[in-house]
Write a protein that holds these residues in place. Structure first.
Motif, PDB file in Angstrom:
ATOM      1  N   PRO A   1      -5.173   0.671   3.696  1.00  0.00           N
ATOM      2  CA  PRO A   1      -5.323  -0.670   3.117  1.00  0.00           C
ATOM      3  C   PRO A   1      -5.907  -0.661   1.700  1.00  0.00           C
ATOM      4  O   PRO A   1      -5.408  -1.377   0.828  1.00  0.00           O
TER       5      PRO A   1
ATOM      6  N   ALA B   1      -4.991 -10.327   2.370  1.00  0.00           N
ATOM      7  CA  ALA B   1      -4.326  -9.582   3.433  1.00  0.00           C
ATOM      8  C   ALA B   1      -3.396 -10.506   4.217  1.00  0.00           C
ATOM      9  O   ALA B   1      -3.781 -11.600   4.616  1.00  0.00           O
TER      10      ALA B   1
ATOM     11  N   GLU C   1      -8.778  -7.534   8.769  1.00  0.00           N
ATOM     12  CA  GLU C   1      -9.179  -7.331   7.374  1.00  0.00           C
ATOM     13  C   GLU C   1      -9.795  -8.603   6.797  1.00  0.00           C
ATOM     14  O   GLU C   1     -10.816  -8.557   6.115  1.00  0.00           O
TER      15      GLU C   1
ATOM     16  N   ARG D   1     -13.219  -8.949   8.278  1.00  0.00           N
ATOM     17  CA  ARG D   1     -14.128  -7.979   7.665  1.00  0.00           C
ATOM     18  C   ARG D   1     -14.591  -8.478   6.300  1.00  0.00           C
ATOM     19  O   ARG D   1     -15.777  -8.428   5.970  1.00  0.00           O
TER      20      ARG D   1
END
Length: 173
Positions: A39, A69, A162, A165
């Motif tokens: 990523p 993302a 993602e 996060r």
């Protein structure tokens, strides 16, 4: 400029960006999970090519959307891409010259290109790109606003995870 004219310009400028986003959203569904791309590398790569694209055109660019993302496929865990969008209001460069510069840069980067234009009386010029270090790219050149939309290669991971996060690691105001 009258209020009515400036409203029409704002609507058209927004529609230029919206057209790019719609076109690239359709391309995203064709992306499959990339087993070899991390990523962080996918994000760094798309930021790099979008930034190089804006430098090839020149002028001052504004971030419309930070690298975000997105899922590569309908399944949330089947890989992720990053979409990054920059815009330039009142561009100083001729749209045809800008399209030519972007097309050459992308070809030099191994991106397959295709020029296009809208069917309006005052057409918006553009170039699309696929392959090389990206899933897709789009450059729209209207005399009032330019936009660059880049979608990274598909990387390992989940876009949902993602985004979670990033939201927990972001400082709160």
């Amino acid at each position: 400029m009258t209020g009515r004219t400036s409203d029409a310009v704002r609507v058209r400028s927004r529609s230029v960006v919206a057209e790019s986003i719609v076109a690239l959203t359709l391309v995203l569904t064709a992306c499959t999970g990339g087993a070899d791309v991390e990523p962080a590398d996918a994000e760094k790569s798309i930021v790099s090519i979008v930034d190089e694209t804006t430098r090839s055109v020149g002028g001052h660019w504004t971030v419309y959307s930070e690298p975000t993302a997105e899922s590569c496929a309908e399944a949330a865990d089947d890989g992720l891409t990053y979409t990054y969008i920059l815009v330039q209001d009142a561009p100083p460069t001729d749209p045809a010259e800008a399209v030519a510069a972007v097309e050459q840069l992308w070809k030099d980067k191994g991106i397959t290109t295709q020029r296009y234009q809208t069917g309006a009386a005052d057409p918006i010029l553009g170039v699309r790109g696929r392959g090389g270090p990206v899933t897709s790219m789009d450059f729209l050149a209207d005399g009032r606003r330019f936009s660059v939309v880049g979608v990274s290669e598909c990387a390992e991971g989940s876009a949902v995870e993602e985004r979670k996060r990033r939201s927990t690691s972001s400082p709160t105001p």
